[in-house]
Write a protein that holds these residues in place. Sequence first.
Motif, PDB file in Angstrom:
ATOM      1  N   SER A  22       2.747  -1.646   7.689  1.00 50.27           N
ATOM      2  CA  SER A  22       4.057  -1.783   8.324  1.00 50.27           C
ATOM      3  C   SER A  22       4.157  -3.014   9.220  1.00 50.27           C
ATOM      4  O   SER A  22       5.242  -3.477   9.524  1.00 50.27           O
ATOM      5  N   ARG A  23       3.038  -3.568   9.659  1.00 50.19           N
ATOM      6  CA  ARG A  23       3.071  -4.763  10.500  1.00 50.19           C
ATOM      7  C   ARG A  23       2.935  -6.044   9.688  1.00 50.19           C
ATOM      8  O   ARG A  23       2.843  -7.125  10.240  1.00 50.19           O
ATOM      9  N   GLY A  24       2.869  -5.927   8.353  1.00 52.55           N
ATOM     10  CA  GLY A  24       2.826  -7.103   7.505  1.00 52.55           C
ATOM     11  C   GLY A  24       1.439  -7.663   7.264  1.00 52.55           C
ATOM     12  O   GLY A  24       1.286  -8.668   6.607  1.00 52.55           O
ATOM     13  N   THR A  25       0.401  -7.017   7.788  1.00 57.17           N
ATOM     14  CA  THR A  25      -0.949  -7.508   7.545  1.00 57.17           C
ATOM     15  C   THR A  25      -1.507  -6.842   6.301  1.00 57.17           C
ATOM     16  O   THR A  25      -1.097  -5.753   5.934  1.00 57.17           O
ATOM     17  N   LYS A  26      -2.433  -7.509   5.643  1.00 62.68           N
ATOM     18  CA  LYS A  26      -3.002  -6.980   4.409  1.00 62.68           C
ATOM     19  C   LYS A  26      -3.989  -5.860   4.715  1.00 62.68           C
ATOM     20  O   LYS A  26      -4.736  -5.919   5.676  1.00 62.68           O
ATOM     21  N   ALA A  41      -7.279   5.344   9.422  1.00 67.17           N
ATOM     22  CA  ALA A  41      -6.926   4.461   8.306  1.00 67.17           C
ATOM     23  C   ALA A  41      -5.455   4.053   8.324  1.00 67.17           C
ATOM     24  O   ALA A  41      -5.093   3.023   7.785  1.00 67.17           O
ATOM     25  N   MET A  42      -4.588   4.859   8.910  1.00 67.97           N
ATOM     26  CA  MET A  42      -3.153   4.578   9.005  1.00 67.97           C
ATOM     27  C   MET A  42      -2.543   4.262   7.637  1.00 67.97           C
ATOM     28  O   MET A  42      -1.831   3.280   7.471  1.00 67.97           O
ATOM     29  N   VAL A  83       2.990   6.181   3.249  1.00 66.42           N
ATOM     30  CA  VAL A  83       3.563   6.296   1.904  1.00 66.42           C
ATOM     31  C   VAL A  83       4.007   4.931   1.408  1.00 66.42           C
ATOM     32  O   VAL A  83       3.655   4.504   0.316  1.00 66.42           O
ATOM     33  N   LYS A  84       4.801   4.251   2.212  1.00 66.33           N
ATOM     34  CA  LYS A  84       5.270   2.909   1.864  1.00 66.33           C
ATOM     35  C   LYS A  84       4.607   1.933   2.795  1.00 66.33           C
ATOM     36  O   LYS A  84       4.717   2.096   4.012  1.00 66.33           O
ATOM     37  N   PRO A  85       3.949   0.964   2.339  1.00 63.81           N
ATOM     38  CA  PRO A  85       3.699   0.598   0.962  1.00 63.81           C
ATOM     39  C   PRO A  85       2.346   1.047   0.446  1.00 63.81           C
ATOM     40  O   PRO A  85       2.059   0.919  -0.725  1.00 63.81           O
ATOM     41  N   ASN A  86       1.482   1.580   1.326  1.00 66.29           N
ATOM     42  CA  ASN A  86       0.084   1.814   0.968  1.00 66.29           C
ATOM     43  C   ASN A  86      -0.121   2.769  -0.191  1.00 66.29           C
ATOM     44  O   ASN A  86      -0.734   2.402  -1.203  1.00 66.29           O
ATOM     45  N   LEU A  87       0.352   4.003  -0.060  1.00 69.22           N
ATOM     46  CA  LEU A  87       0.070   5.017  -1.083  1.00 69.22           C
ATOM     47  C   LEU A  87       0.805   4.748  -2.380  1.00 69.22           C
ATOM     48  O   LEU A  87       0.215   4.854  -3.463  1.00 69.22           O
ATOM     49  N   GLU A  88       2.085   4.408  -2.306  1.00 67.14           N
ATOM     50  CA  GLU A  88       2.836   4.120  -3.530  1.00 67.14           C
ATOM     51  C   GLU A  88       2.185   3.000  -4.324  1.00 67.14           C
ATOM     52  O   GLU A  88       2.011   3.096  -5.527  1.00 67.14           O
ATOM     53  N   SER A  89       1.805   1.952  -3.636  1.00 65.33           N
ATOM     54  CA  SER A  89       1.212   0.792  -4.284  1.00 65.33           C
ATOM     55  C   SER A  89      -0.141   1.124  -4.904  1.00 65.33           C
ATOM     56  O   SER A  89      -0.427   0.768  -6.049  1.00 65.33           O
TER      57      SER A  89
END
Length: 116
Positions: A14-18, A67-68, A71-77
């Motif tokens: 959510s903060r734009g970091t990879k 791990a934070m 759902v968006k974008p981590n899990l969906e992706s």
Amino acid sequence: MSGFSQSSISSQNSRGTKRKWVLEKDAALAACMVDLHNIGTFNVDTRFKADYLNVLEIMLEKVLPNAMLKVKPNLESRIRTVKRDWSIVYDMLSGKNNSDFGWDEHRQLVVAKHAV
């Protein structure tokens, strides 16, 4: 085959970091999805019912508290990537023209009878 799990797959948080996916996160994701399947609440034939991602996020927070993963974008992706990668392996092993690929149960990897 473990290269799929340990690949340098990243997604934006959510903060734009990879965010880099590592084996521990993949293992937790797979275990939580198996648990969701076994619970039966979210099963519909070959897919999960709507809202399963929110429940999955809560489950992963308990298993990997720092791990934070959202759902968006981590899990969906990541789920989309895993589906794509494993559908390729599935097709190699079970397709009509599988080019002599097979699964070595002892070594837990894909094998080919001829040089590929």
